[in-house]
Design a protein around this motif. Structure first.
Motif, PDB file in Angstrom:
ATOM      1  N   GLU A 348       0.822  -1.223   0.000  1.00 56.90           N
ATOM      2  CA  GLU A 348       0.000   0.000   0.000  1.00 56.90           C
ATOM      3  C   GLU A 348       0.849   1.263   0.000  1.00 56.90           C
ATOM      4  O   GLU A 348       0.535   2.229  -0.680  1.00 56.90           O
ATOM      5  N   ARG A 351       2.725   1.637  -3.451  1.00 54.33           N
ATOM      6  CA  ARG A 351       1.853   2.055  -4.557  1.00 54.33           C
ATOM      7  C   ARG A 351       1.350   3.493  -4.355  1.00 54.33           C
ATOM      8  O   ARG A 351       1.154   4.222  -5.329  1.00 54.33           O
ATOM      9  N   ALA A 352       1.192   3.905  -3.087  1.00 54.82           N
ATOM     10  CA  ALA A 352       0.766   5.282  -2.826  1.00 54.82           C
ATOM     11  C   ALA A 352       1.870   6.266  -3.231  1.00 54.82           C
ATOM     12  O   ALA A 352       1.609   7.323  -3.784  1.00 54.82           O
ATOM     13  N   VAL A 363      -6.614   3.286 -11.384  1.00 58.25           N
ATOM     14  CA  VAL A 363      -6.559   1.956 -10.768  1.00 58.25           C
ATOM     15  C   VAL A 363      -7.765   1.783  -9.844  1.00 58.25           C
ATOM     16  O   VAL A 363      -8.384   0.711  -9.810  1.00 58.25           O
ATOM     17  N   MET A 364      -8.131   2.841  -9.154  1.00 56.20           N
ATOM     18  CA  MET A 364      -9.277   2.741  -8.242  1.00 56.20           C
ATOM     19  C   MET A 364     -10.593   2.602  -9.010  1.00 56.20           C
ATOM     20  O   MET A 364     -11.451   1.808  -8.611  1.00 56.20           O
ATOM     21  N   THR A 367     -10.649  -0.924 -10.204  1.00 53.78           N
ATOM     22  CA  THR A 367     -10.917  -1.846  -9.093  1.00 53.78           C
ATOM     23  C   THR A 367     -12.407  -1.837  -8.758  1.00 53.78           C
ATOM     24  O   THR A 367     -13.020  -2.886  -8.541  1.00 53.78           O
TER      25      THR A 367
ATOM     26  N   ARG B  10     -12.665   1.504   0.932  1.00 51.83           N
ATOM     27  CA  ARG B  10     -12.722   0.077   0.593  1.00 51.83           C
ATOM     28  C   ARG B  10     -12.020  -0.192  -0.754  1.00 51.83           C
ATOM     29  O   ARG B  10     -11.252  -1.140  -0.894  1.00 51.83           O
ATOM     30  N   ILE B  11     -12.279   0.671  -1.745  1.00 50.03           N
ATOM     31  CA  ILE B  11     -11.651   0.481  -3.056  1.00 50.03           C
ATOM     32  C   ILE B  11     -10.128   0.614  -2.938  1.00 50.03           C
ATOM     33  O   ILE B  11      -9.377  -0.176  -3.505  1.00 50.03           O
ATOM     34  N   ALA B  12      -9.694   1.621  -2.188  1.00 52.96           N
ATOM     35  CA  ALA B  12      -8.254   1.827  -2.027  1.00 52.96           C
ATOM     36  C   ALA B  12      -7.612   0.599  -1.384  1.00 52.96           C
ATOM     37  O   ALA B  12      -6.521   0.172  -1.775  1.00 52.96           O
ATOM     38  N   ARG B  13      -8.322   0.021  -0.440  1.00 55.37           N
ATOM     39  CA  ARG B  13      -7.812  -1.185   0.228  1.00 55.37           C
ATOM     40  C   ARG B  13      -7.706  -2.333  -0.780  1.00 55.37           C
ATOM     41  O   ARG B  13      -6.695  -3.019  -0.848  1.00 55.37           O
ATOM     42  N   LEU B  14      -8.769  -2.505  -1.574  1.00 57.23           N
ATOM     43  CA  LEU B  14      -8.743  -3.561  -2.608  1.00 57.23           C
ATOM     44  C   LEU B  14      -7.617  -3.326  -3.610  1.00 57.23           C
ATOM     45  O   LEU B  14      -7.007  -4.264  -4.107  1.00 57.23           O
ATOM     46  N   ALA B  15      -7.368  -2.059  -3.934  1.00 61.02           N
ATOM     47  CA  ALA B  15      -6.349  -1.714  -4.922  1.00 61.02           C
ATOM     48  C   ALA B  15      -4.962  -1.672  -4.297  1.00 61.02           C
ATOM     49  O   ALA B  15      -3.984  -1.425  -5.006  1.00 61.02           O
ATOM     50  N   ARG B  16      -4.886  -1.885  -2.988  1.00 66.51           N
ATOM     51  CA  ARG B  16      -3.614  -1.841  -2.268  1.00 66.51           C
ATOM     52  C   ARG B  16      -2.900  -0.519  -2.479  1.00 66.51           C
ATOM     53  O   ARG B  16      -1.741  -0.462  -2.851  1.00 66.51           O
ATOM     54  N   ILE B  17      -3.666   0.563  -2.287  1.00 66.57           N
ATOM     55  CA  ILE B  17      -3.079   1.908  -2.338  1.00 66.57           C
ATOM     56  C   ILE B  17      -3.396   2.583  -1.006  1.00 66.57           C
ATOM     57  O   ILE B  17      -4.573   2.720  -0.640  1.00 66.57           O
ATOM     58  N   HIS B  18      -2.361   2.993  -0.286  1.00 66.65           N
ATOM     59  CA  HIS B  18      -2.575   3.687   0.977  1.00 66.65           C
ATOM     60  C   HIS B  18      -3.173   5.071   0.718  1.00 66.65           C
ATOM     61  O   HIS B  18      -2.694   5.796  -0.153  1.00 66.65           O
ATOM     62  N   LEU B  19      -4.216   5.417   1.451  1.00 75.22           N
ATOM     63  CA  LEU B  19      -4.843   6.730   1.299  1.00 75.22           C
ATOM     64  C   LEU B  19      -4.681   7.520   2.581  1.00 75.22           C
ATOM     65  O   LEU B  19      -4.952   7.010   3.666  1.00 75.22           O
TER      66      LEU B  19
END
Lengths: 496, 95
Positions: A348, A351-352, A363-364, A367, B10-19
């Motif tokens: 995470e 990728r951030a 990507v979001m 997804t 939830r989408i960010a978690r699924l996409a494995r992107i830290h928000l």
């Protein structure tokens, strides 16, 4: 000697063959031009001077021995999306920091096989996601073109913005590019260059960083139609390493360039006449059609009823494929890695930090439209609409239309950092409204410079062809190219 | 359909992107703009239309089931940020 960088790729190739000048001289001239221009234009993100001179020396030997290939000694720029062995390949992204491929993409390997020389890697929107080259980790590319009497920096279009700017500013004889929704044709239109998006399956995708695999195609950006035909001849061809590469003969595209348009049935789709489209674009379109008519083409009004749904369907399908393709960037196998307490946090945080805002957003979206409960409503519906878009084209081609002519873009190049584009992602997406249908249907398309707007900025027309009939596109584009009696050379303001 | 802050997380978690929490609302607005734009696809009657699976009419090629490549562990791990003996190194995943 006159400035070698000003010669067309075709003229350069012929001069090299006749030994009027050496590849070393040409390559050196280009490397000098890049050195003088790049701080202003930011078209190259890596200049491979040493490799270029080594390749040029090898080409000069072959040219002396009379064993040169079709592009022997011709210096080219390569979009950063193409894997080049041991050379910077980061798709314009931070997340591929330091990545050096252990292999060569098929398209670039084909170019080297035919004798071309690599000058360096060209800037682009991150992962080819953008229409202005502003999403690059390496900063925006500046369009060599400016409005007359203005010193305001304009975008070169995207995602192949570095490719288009480098070709327009004489920083390479031609450039590789890729097109997923308009990324070759829109920047070509913004820079008065010629851009070809071949039929899906014509060029191998192997070794090209994937964005949306069912839409991505490689093609050339060059200064003339003949140049584009020559370059595509070398880039194209069947490749068993790409399961969607089509096993079909590559015709001699250059031979088709001057065959004329007499008797061709040209379709003019009414759906490409948009409300609020600048008068100049409509006038350009009509003028282009009149040139074709004057040379014996027949014009036919046609309808492609699902045109308006291509862009929204694209913004489901492309992000969906991207979210899957970009899953591999996780901080483990290559590129950037940001440590985390556990593996999920590692992913995470990496990728951030590694993906820019536009890439994260896509990507979001991807997804989301693929997630449980939404797949049918979004993704599956978009794929059904894609079937309808393709059917529209099949119907008009079955009715006898040989090629379709439309504007390439709904406007000329716009300013860097324009606020309304930054505030509303959909505004930026609308740049691809005329080009995206072609990717959705897997067809070939070409953008060719056709005129200038009131501010002196270039405008392009697009020609859309039947699957694997790039030859007709070259023939039609050539008539437009020689009918517009206009100089397409930007003022050289960038030379330091 | 529109997404709220929880859905964005939830989408960010699924996409494995830290928000960062401060970015959630802005992102919700942007995603809703895009989802609002694609909403027009609901106007189209898609009854009986098959979803596209291949843009060119082709059958995927098959090849003999043979080993044609391999033994490139070193080349494959050469770009890894952290590797050891050609293995990719990650934080502990099994207790």
């Amino acid at each position: 000697m006159s400035d070698l960088t000003r010669l067309s790729l075709t003229r350069l190739r012929d001069g090299l063959k006749k030994r009027e000048f050496s590849s070393r001289e040409v390559t050196t001239a280009y490397l000098d031009a890049i050195k003088a221009a790049n701080s202003a234009l930011n078209a190259y993100i890596e200049v491979t001077g040493e490799i270029a001179l080594k390749m040029a020396a090898a080409s000069d030997e072959k040219l002396a021995a009379g064993t040169g290939g079709p592009l022997e000694g011709v210096p080219l720029g390569i979009k950063d999306l193409f894997a080049t062995k041991g050379v910077h390949t980061q798709a314009g992204s931070h997340i591929l920091d330091g990545f050096l491929p252990g292999y060569e993409s098929t398209v670039t390997a084909n170019l080297w096989r035919d004798g071309a020389v690599m000058l360096g890697k060209l800037n682009m929107d991150e992962f080819a996601m953008g229409s202005s080259n502003e999403t690059s980790f390496y900063g925006p590319v500046v369009n060599p073109w400016r409005a007359s009497g203005s010193n305001k920096d304009l975008v070169p279009g995207g995602s192949s913005g570095g490719s288009a700017a480098a070709v327009a500013a004489w920083l390479c004889a031609g450039a590789t590019a890729t097109d997923t929704g308009g990324s070759i044709r829109q920047p070509a239109a913004f820079t008065a260059t010629v851009g070809v998006k071949p039929t899906y399956g014509r060029c191998s995708r192997w070794g090209i960083v994937a964005f949306a695999s069912s839409l991505d195609q490689a093609g050339p950006i060059t200064r003339t139609v003949t140049d584009a035909a020559l370059m595509l001849n070398s880039m194209a061809g069947f490749d068993p390493n790409d399961s969607t590469s089509t096993e079909i003969e590559v015709p001699d595209f250059a031979a088709a360039v001057d065959r004329g348009v007499r008797g061709l049935r040209i379709g003019v789709p009414k759906e490409y006449r948009l409300d609020g489209m600048p008068e100049e674009i409509e006038a350009l379109w009509q003028e282009g059609l009149s040139w074709l008519k004057a040379e014996g083409a027949e014009l036919h009004d046609i309808s492609l009823p699902h045109t308006k749904y291509a862009l929204p369907a694209y913004y489901i399908i492309a992000p969906a494929e991207a979210s899957s393709n970009l899953a591999r960037y996780d901080g483990v196998k290559y590129g950037l890695r940001v440590p985390g307490a556990d593996i999920t946090e590692l992913y995470e945080k990496t990728r951030a930090k590694g993906f820019g805002h536009e890439v994260q957003r896509r990507v979001m979206i991807g997804t989301y439209v693929l997630s449980a409960g939404y797949y049918d409503a979004y993704y599956k519906r978009a794929q059904r609409i894609r079937t309808l878009i393709k059917r529209d084209f099949e119907t008009v081609f079955a009715d006898g239309i040989d090629a379709i002519v439309t504007p390439a873009t709904p406007s000329a190049a716009f300013g860097i950092g324009e606020k309304d584009m930054a505030a509303d992602p959909v505004k930026m997406y609308l740049n691809d409204i005329f080009t995206v249908t072609v990717n959705m249907a897997g067809l070939p398309g070409i953008a060719v410079p056709a005129g200038r707007d009131g501010a002196g900025l270039p405008l392009g027309l697009q020609i859309i062809g039947k699957p694997f009939d790039e030859e007709t596109l070259f023939a039609v584009a050539r008539v437009i190219e020689r009918s517009q009696a206009m100089e397409f050379e930007p003022e050289k303001w960038w030379q330091s | 359909m529109s997404v709220d802050a929880d859905t964005v997380r939830r989408i960010a978690r699924l996409a494995r992107i830290h928000l960062d929490e401060g970015d959630v609302d802005g992102l919700a607005v942007e995603l809703n703009t895009i989802l609002g734009f694609v909403e027009q696809l609901n106007e189209v009657d898609v009854t009986g239309v098959a979803p596209m699976t291949s843009v060119t009419p082709m059958v995927l090629r098959q090849r003999p089931d043979e080993v044609t490549a391999g033994g490139h562990a070193q080349a494959i791990s050469a770009n890894a940020p952290i590797s050891e003996d050609n293995f990719f190194m990650v934080p502990k995943v099994v207790e």
